[in-house]
Motif scaffolding. Structure first.
Motif, mmCIF file in Angstrom:
data_model
loop_
_atom_site.group_PDB
_atom_site.id
_atom_site.type_symbol
_atom_site.label_atom_id
_atom_site.label_comp_id
_atom_site.label_asym_id
_atom_site.label_seq_id
_atom_site.Cartn_x
_atom_site.Cartn_y
_atom_site.Cartn_z
ATOM 1 N N PHE A 140 -3.421 -8.463 1.548
ATOM 2 C CA PHE A 140 -3.931 -7.150 1.944
ATOM 3 C C PHE A 140 -5.361 -7.258 2.450
ATOM 4 N N LYS B 262 -8.571 2.232 4.018
ATOM 5 C CA LYS B 262 -7.117 2.169 3.866
ATOM 6 C C LYS B 262 -6.691 0.716 3.739
ATOM 7 N N VAL B 263 -5.535 0.495 3.100
ATOM 8 C CA VAL B 263 -5.047 -0.859 2.869
ATOM 9 C C VAL B 263 -4.042 -1.217 3.958
ATOM 10 N N MET C 8 -0.630 1.002 4.122
ATOM 11 C CA MET C 8 0.066 1.225 2.863
ATOM 12 C C MET C 8 -0.047 2.687 2.444
ATOM 13 N N SER D 229 -1.764 2.105 -2.485
ATOM 14 C CA SER D 229 -3.082 1.589 -2.126
ATOM 15 C C SER D 229 -4.106 1.885 -3.213
ATOM 16 N N LYS E 181 -6.457 -1.111 -4.669
ATOM 17 C CA LYS E 181 -7.923 -1.043 -4.638
ATOM 18 C C LYS E 181 -8.522 -1.042 -6.032
#
Length: 66
Positions: free
Chosen positions: A14, A21-22, A50, A55, A59
């Protein structure tokens, strides 16, 4: 308080956009491709954003300082 480690697998899979955002690779392009439709294979190329719920997990738990 000790520093948190990032998960090595998540670092390879990732990355984050500028807005947080992922970005991830699309699934479903490894094997058994002859039974998938052409349109599905086209849509599964490249990367995608994602979803919000997943996500948040990435994170918070897997890439704490990214």
């Amino acid at each position: 308080m000790p520093k948190l480690k990032s998960k090595s697998g998540a670092k390879k899979r990732f990355r984050l956009t500028g807005t947080g955002k992922v970005v991830m690779n699309q699934a479903g392009m490894r094997h058994m491709l002859r039974r998938r439709s052409k349109s599905m294979k086209r849509k599964a190329r490249g990367t995608t954003i994602m979803g919000a719920a997943d996500s948040r997990i990435i994170k918070r738990n897997f890439l704490p300082y990214a």
